[in-house]
Scaffold this active site. Structure first.
Site, PDB file in Angstrom:
ATOM      1  N   ARG A  77       0.392  14.201  12.217  1.00 46.13           N
ATOM      2  CA  ARG A  77       1.681  14.093  11.544  1.00 46.13           C
ATOM      3  C   ARG A  77       1.845  15.373  10.734  1.00 46.13           C
ATOM      4  NH1 ARG A  77       1.549   8.140   8.699  1.00 46.13           N
ATOM      5  NH2 ARG A  77       0.033   7.188  10.058  1.00 46.13           N
TER       6      ARG A  77
ATOM      7  N   LYS B 166       0.829  -1.208   0.000  1.00 49.36           N
ATOM      8  CA  LYS B 166       0.000   0.000   0.000  1.00 49.36           C
ATOM      9  C   LYS B 166       0.860   1.253   0.000  1.00 49.36           C
ATOM     10  CE  LYS B 166      -1.669   1.626   3.950  1.00 49.36           C
ATOM     11  NZ  LYS B 166      -1.573   3.083   4.164  1.00 49.36           N
ATOM     12  N   ASN B 167       1.893   1.271   0.830  1.00 49.37           N
ATOM     13  CA  ASN B 167       2.700   2.476   0.978  1.00 49.37           C
ATOM     14  C   ASN B 167       3.581   2.754  -0.239  1.00 49.37           C
ATOM     15  OD1 ASN B 167       1.608   2.967   3.482  1.00 49.37           O
ATOM     16  ND2 ASN B 167       3.277   1.990   4.607  1.00 49.37           N
TER      17      ASN B 167
ATOM     18  N   ARG C 176      -7.999  -0.865   5.348  1.00 48.06           N
ATOM     19  CA  ARG C 176      -7.255   0.164   4.621  1.00 48.06           C
ATOM     20  C   ARG C 176      -5.874  -0.342   4.207  1.00 48.06           C
ATOM     21  NH1 ARG C 176      -6.194   4.961   7.991  1.00 48.06           N
ATOM     22  NH2 ARG C 176      -5.085   5.536   6.084  1.00 48.06           N
TER      23      ARG C 176
ATOM     24  N   CYS D 199      -4.936   8.149  10.135  1.00 51.06           N
ATOM     25  CA  CYS D 199      -4.968   7.364  11.360  1.00 51.06           C
ATOM     26  C   CYS D 199      -5.314   8.232  12.565  1.00 51.06           C
ATOM     27  CB  CYS D 199      -3.622   6.673  11.584  1.00 51.06           C
ATOM     28  SG  CYS D 199      -3.315   5.356  10.400  1.00 51.06           S
TER      29      CYS D 199
ATOM     30  N   ASP E 138       5.545   0.830  11.766  1.00 43.57           N
ATOM     31  CA  ASP E 138       4.316   0.131  11.394  1.00 43.57           C
ATOM     32  C   ASP E 138       4.268  -1.314  11.889  1.00 43.57           C
ATOM     33  OD1 ASP E 138       3.179   2.307  10.216  1.00 43.57           O
ATOM     34  OD2 ASP E 138       3.528   1.678   8.155  1.00 43.57           O
TER      35      ASP E 138
END
Length: 418
Positions: A121, A22-23, A396, A116, A304
Site C-alpha cells: 500500500r 482498531k482503525n 491484530r 498485512c 475490510d
C-alpha cells in the site's frame, strides 16, 4: 502459535458485544503526540495492534497501558523522533506518527511500513501532502526522513481517497501556519472521530465528515478524554456470521448508521435486519440470495468486509461477483476457502463465487486479518472440523473473537499448535 478448532453447523443466538474500533484507536493514540499531558481513551480494544502502538509511543515519550478497555496515556517531551522498523514492519498504522512528530518537533524518521501480507500500500499520498505543507522528505535506508523549519497551510488535493494519508496530513496541518484545505479526503467514521478528537484538543477544522476539510492552524493543543467508536468491521463480521449460519443474533455496541450499505446488501441477500439504539438485530430463516458487491471508500462497501462476503456467497443460491477496487491483490483467502470446498474463479480484481457449495472442514491458514475472519465464518458453516492456523493475524484486529462466538453458541476453541 495458536489456531482455532471449529466444529461447524451450529446456530448462533443471543447477543455479541462489539469492541472499540482498531482503525479509530490507532490514529487517536498517535494524535496524543501533538500535546503533552494525560489522555484517557475509553472503549479501547485490547489487541496486538493497540499494544504495538503503545510500545511505539513509549519509544517516543508516552507511557500507558490498556486495562479493562481503558487506556491512560501520559505524554511528555521526548528526544526521540524515530519510529523503528522492528515495530513499524508489524503494523502499517505505525506510520500515523509521522504527521504528529513533524508537526510538533519539525522532524521525524519513520520506517516505511509493513503490515498485512496481501500486497503493498504506497505511502506516496502521505508524503506528497506533507511536502506541500513545507516538509523536506527523503528516503534513507528504508526510513522516511521528514524535516520542516515551519509548516505552512496550503491546498492539497489527494489523488485517491486515502484514510491513512488524510489522517497523517490532517494531524500535521493543525499545527501549520495559516489555513490548509484538503480535497478528496477520506470520509470514514474513523477519520470523523480523529477530527472530533483534534477539535476537542483545540484544533479548528471545518467540514468534518465531508470530502473537503478546512484546517486553521493553531499553536496550542491540550490533552483530552475520548471514547473510541465501535468497530464497524467487527460488527459487520458478526452480522455476516449470523447470515452464513442461518441464525438470529443481536450485535450490540455498534452504530447501524455506519453499516448502511452492508445492511442493504444483507437484506438483499434475504436477511431481516432492524437497527435499534446502538444495536443491530439480524435474522435469516430462508435461503440466501446471490448478491454482487463492489468495494469502495466509505460510504461504499468496505474492503475490510470483502473476504467475509465471499465466504457468505459460497452459501447463496446462484453465482455472485465480488469486485475489489481498493486493493486489487486482496484475495489470498480464496485459495484457503477452496480447501474447504468453495468454488471461486478470480479474474483480475473480480472474484466469481459459485453459490450452493457444500463446505467441508479442513486445515486452513490465515494470511491477514480479514482473511482470517472469512475462514472462521466458512468454518462455522462447514460440516466437520476446520482448523484455522496462524490466527495471530486475526488477533491484530478482533478482541476475543472466539470467546464472543462461543458465548453465542458456536463450537470454536483456541489451542496451541504443535
Amino acid at each position: 502459535m495458536d489456531r482455532f478448532i471449529i466444529e461447524g453447523g451450529r446456530l448462533l443466538t443471543g447477543e455479541i458485544q462489539v469492541s472499540g474500533a482498531k482503525n479509530a484507536a490507532l490514529p487517536l493514540m498517535s494524535a496524543a503526540l501533538l500535546a503533552d499531558g494525560e489522555y484517557l481513551f475509553e472503549n479501547m480494544p485490547n489487541l496486538r495492534d493497540t499494544r504495538t502502538m503503545l510500545r511505539l509511543l513509549n519509544d517516543l515519550g508516552a507511557v500507558g497501558a490498556i486495562e479493562n478497555n481503558k487506556c491512560v496515556l501520559r505524554v511528555t517531551p521526548s528526544n526521540t523522533r524515530t519510529a523503528y522498523y522492528d515495530l513499524v514492519k508489524t503494523m502499517r498504522a505505525s506510520f500515523y506518527v509521522l504527521g504528529p512528530l513533524l508537526a510538533r518537533y519539525g522532524e521525524a524518521r519513520v520506517s516505511l511500513p509493513g503490515g498485512c501480507a496481501w500486497g503493498p500500500r504506497p505511502v506516496d499520498q502521505h508524503l506528497k501532502g506533507l511536502t506541500k505543507l513545507g516538509a523536506q522528505i527523503d528516503i534513507d535506508a528504508g526510513y522516511v526522513v521528514a524535516k520542516a523549519e515551519k509548516l505552512v497551510g496550503t491546498e492539497i488535493i489527494f489523488e485517491v481517497s486515502s484514510v491513512g494519508a488524510t489522517g497523517n496530513v490532517l494531524m500535521a496541518a493543525i499545527r501549520a501556519e495559516g489555513t490548509t484545505i484538503l480535497e478528496n479526503c477520506a470520509r470514514e467514521p474513523e477519520i470523523v472521530q480523529l477530527c472530533e478528537m483534534l477539535v476537542a484538543m483545540g484544533a479548528q477544522i471545518e467540514g468534518i465528515g465531508q470530502s473537503r476539510l478546512t484546517i486553521h492552524g493553531v499553536s496550542e493543543l491540550h490533552p483530552v478524554a475520548i471514547k473510541v467508536i465501535p468497530d464497524r468491521i467487527e460488527a459487520g463480521t458478526y452480522l455476516i456470521a449470523a447470515a452464513i449460519t442461518g441464525s438470529k443474533l443481536r450485535v450490540a455496541n455498534c452504530y447501524g448508521s455506519d453499516l448502511g450499505i452492508v445492511l442493504d446488501k444483507l437484506r438483499e441477500a434475504g436477511c431481516v435486519t432492524e437497527i435499534g439504539q446502538n444495536v443491530v438485530d439480524i435474522e435469516r430463516t430462508g435461503s440466501l440470495h446471490a448478491v454482487d458487491i463492489k468495494t469502495a471508500p466509505y460510504p461504499g462497501f468496505p474492503t475490510d468486509l470483502q473476504a467475509q462476503w465471499i465466504a457468505l456467497m459460497t452459501q447463496a443460491d446462484g453465482d455472485s461477483r465480488v469486485t475489489e477496487t481498493i486493493y486489487f491483490d486482496r484475495f489470498t483467502h480464496i485459495a484457503e476457502l477452496q480447501r474447504l470446498g468453495a468454488e471461486i474463479n478470480l479474474d483480475g480484481n473480480v472474484a466469481v463465487v459459485a453459490g450452493g457449495c457444500k463446505l467441508k472442514g479442513a486445515p486452513v491458514m490465515s494470511t491477514d486479518i480479514r482473511a482470517s475472519s472469512s475462514l472462521v465464518l466458512a468454518g462455522l458453516a462447514a460440516t466437520g472440523t476446520t482448523s484455522v492456523s496462524r490466527i495471530y493475524h486475526l488477533d491484530r484486529g478482533y478482541e476475543q473473537l472466539e470467546v464472543k462466538l462461543m458465548a453465542a453458541g458456536a463450537s470454536i476453541r483456541r489451542e496451541r499448535e504443535d
